[in-house]
Design an enzyme around this catalytic site. Structure first.
Site, PDB file in Angstrom:
ATOM      1  CE  LYS A  11      -4.358  -1.496   2.044  1.00 46.72           C
ATOM      2  NZ  LYS A  11      -5.438  -1.103   2.960  1.00 46.72           N
ATOM      3  CE  LYS A  15     -12.343  -2.978   1.006  1.00 52.33           C
ATOM      4  NZ  LYS A  15     -13.110  -3.658   2.035  1.00 52.33           N
ATOM      5  CE  LYS A  48      -6.055  -8.035  -1.246  1.00 54.15           C
ATOM      6  NZ  LYS A  48      -6.491  -7.843   0.083  1.00 54.15           N
TER       7      LYS A  48
HETATM    8  P1  AMP Z   1     -10.421  -5.886   3.393  1.00 50.83           P
HETATM    9  O1  AMP Z   1     -11.347  -5.673   2.270  1.00 50.83           O
HETATM   10  O2  AMP Z   1      -8.986  -5.757   2.992  1.00 50.83           O
HETATM   11  O3  AMP Z   1     -10.785  -5.135   4.628  1.00 50.83           O
HETATM   12  O4  AMP Z   1     -10.572  -7.426   3.754  1.00 50.83           O
HETATM   13  C1  AMP Z   1     -11.620  -7.915   4.569  1.00 50.83           C
HETATM   14  C2  AMP Z   1     -11.600  -9.417   4.649  1.00 50.83           C
HETATM   15  O5  AMP Z   1     -11.822  -9.990   3.358  1.00 50.83           O
HETATM   16  C3  AMP Z   1     -10.261  -9.997   5.131  1.00 50.83           C
HETATM   17  O6  AMP Z   1     -10.520 -11.137   5.917  1.00 50.83           O
HETATM   18  C4  AMP Z   1      -9.583 -10.381   3.856  1.00 50.83           C
HETATM   19  O7  AMP Z   1      -8.645 -11.407   4.037  1.00 50.83           O
HETATM   20  C5  AMP Z   1     -10.760 -10.857   3.013  1.00 50.83           C
HETATM   21  N1  AMP Z   1     -10.460 -10.695   1.591  1.00 50.83           N
HETATM   22  C6  AMP Z   1     -10.256  -9.522   0.932  1.00 50.83           C
HETATM   23  N2  AMP Z   1      -9.986  -9.751  -0.367  1.00 50.83           N
HETATM   24  C7  AMP Z   1     -10.015 -11.099  -0.530  1.00 50.83           C
HETATM   25  C8  AMP Z   1      -9.814 -11.969  -1.645  1.00 50.83           C
HETATM   26  N3  AMP Z   1      -9.525 -11.500  -2.847  1.00 50.83           N
HETATM   27  N4  AMP Z   1      -9.924 -13.308  -1.435  1.00 50.83           N
HETATM   28  C9  AMP Z   1     -10.220 -13.814  -0.215  1.00 50.83           C
HETATM   29  N5  AMP Z   1     -10.426 -13.040   0.877  1.00 50.83           N
HETATM   30  C10 AMP Z   1     -10.327 -11.706   0.733  1.00 50.83           C
END
Ligand code: AMP
Ligand code: TRP
Length: 340
Positions: A117, A203, A200
């Site tokens: 990031k 968003k 990955k």
């Molecule tokens: P975040 O959107 O970064 O706050 O992620 C929130 C949750 O979603 C965390 O547990 C991440 O590990 C999971 N997560 C986010 N992106 C992915 C993805 N592409 N595949 C699997 N889990 C995800």
């Protein structure tokens, strides 16, 4: 798991933009499932974490409500789980400071999420982006949570949380914080971008075609899957044959996670077929699973006052657990508390 601590599940998601299929499969879907485990479940919209990069205030409010709606539409029941936004429970920020006095700079320097990031702009990102994992450790430890369901990308942060807990216990000669277990399970712990099988699904990816948003309608979902990057080979009979085909592997994993089948079962059905046949089938499963969630989200979002009420209620229940733990932490660390 630490025997002296009551098992308790905690997890969080940043309300920093629309949620994706990756968030759903890697996190939300499993958050809902853990409600049947018999353990207490606490789920948090980590708005303080979102602030580590610029957020338009009005947009952040909307995104937080939308994320709350997504949790509930995905099956998180505020009567069975505690659901709230982080900033309404000051104990998180308070414990974060205390734990940042325990964490070491060398540990923070190894965090790959910060490197990703912060990128080349490392000197100009917020101080909070660097301190982010200490707040995450506080989120978890302020509830003495023993297990944390997350996607694969959060593994390193959870290891850091364990290190912080262990150093605190060691430095102060106590057995106070549990050594938390990560729960990284299932076929979709790392859902990849639809445009690039080495990244990955996120968003924050500039390309909307790279992800499926929980707000996408059926046509958009089908179109994104149709355009997803793949290769020209037919599908093999087992996952072993997808070792060097990351895009194909990703779509098979997504299919399995959505349909609840094993990847081998999916491949047994599609062996020898190309993506011309597989993609429409995948789109059908994706729409069947996501359409009811999307429409429930829209319904819930139409009553923002009710969402705010639910978050407020969750915050009060969260506070009741967190406050005594943060007070005890300060006592252990030698802070005088003489107020009435
Ligand atoms: P975040 O959107 O970064 O706050 O992620 C929130 C949750 O979603 C965390 O547990 C991440 O590990 C999971 N997560 C986010 N992106 C992915 C993805 N592409 N595949 C699997 N889990 C995800
Ligand atoms: N860092 C997590 C992410 O980006 C979000 C998060 C913050 C979290 N605090 C947490 C996840 C505590 C689990 C537990 O996905």
């Amino acid at each position: 798991m630490n025997a002296t601590h009551t098992p308790r599940i905690f997890s969080g998601i940043q309300p920093s933009g629309g949620l994706t299929l990756g968030n759903y499969l890697g996190a939300l879907k499993r958050f809902a499932e853990y409600q049947d485990s018999g353990l207490e479940t606490i789920y948090c919209l980590v708005d303080l974490h979102a602030l580590t990069v610029w957020q338009d205030p009005a947009a952040l409010i909307e995104q937080t409500r939308e994320a709350a709606a997504a949790f509930m539409a995905a099956g998180v029941d505020p009567a069975r789980s505690i659901l709230f936004n982080q900033s309404q429970v000051p104990a998180h920020a308070e414990l974060s400071w205390l734990l940042s006095c325990v964490a070491r700079v060398g540990w923070m320097d190894r965090m790959t999420q910060f490197k990703d990031k912060g990128g080349k702009d490392r000197e100009r990102v917020s101080l909070a982006l660097y301190a982010y994992p200490a707040l995450m450790a506080a989120d978890i430890l302020v509830y003495h949570a023993t297990a944390v369901p997350v996607g694969e990308d959060q593994k390193q942060h959870l290891e850091l949380t364990r290190d912080i807990a262990a150093k605190f216990n060691h430095d102060y000669g106590v057995d106070f914080f549990p050594i938390t277990n990560p729960l990284i399970e299932g076929a979709a712990t790392r859902v990849m971008s639809l445009r690039d099988g080495s990244k990955k699904m996120s968003k924050s990816d500039p390309s909307d075609a790279s992800r499926i948003n929980l707000t996408d309608d059926a046509d958009t979902i089908a179109q994104k899957i149709r355009k997803a990057r793949t290769d020209a080979d037919p599908l093999p009979g087992s996952m072993e044959g997808l070792k060097d085909r990351p895009e194909a592997r990703n779509l098979v994993n997504i299919y399995a996670a959505l349909s609840g089948e094993g990847t081998d079962q999916v491949l047994a059905r599609f062996e020898g077929q190309g993506f011309g046949a597989f993609k429409p089938a995948l789109a059908e499963v994706a729409v069947a699973v996501l359409a009811p969630i999307t429409s429930r989200m829209t319904e819930l979002k139409s009553d923002p006052a009710e969402i705010d009420r639910i978050l407020g209620d969750g915050a009060e229940r969260a506070e009741a657990i967190a406050r005594p733990i943060v007070e005890r932490t300060k006592e252990i660390m030698g802070m005088i508390r003489s107020r009435g």
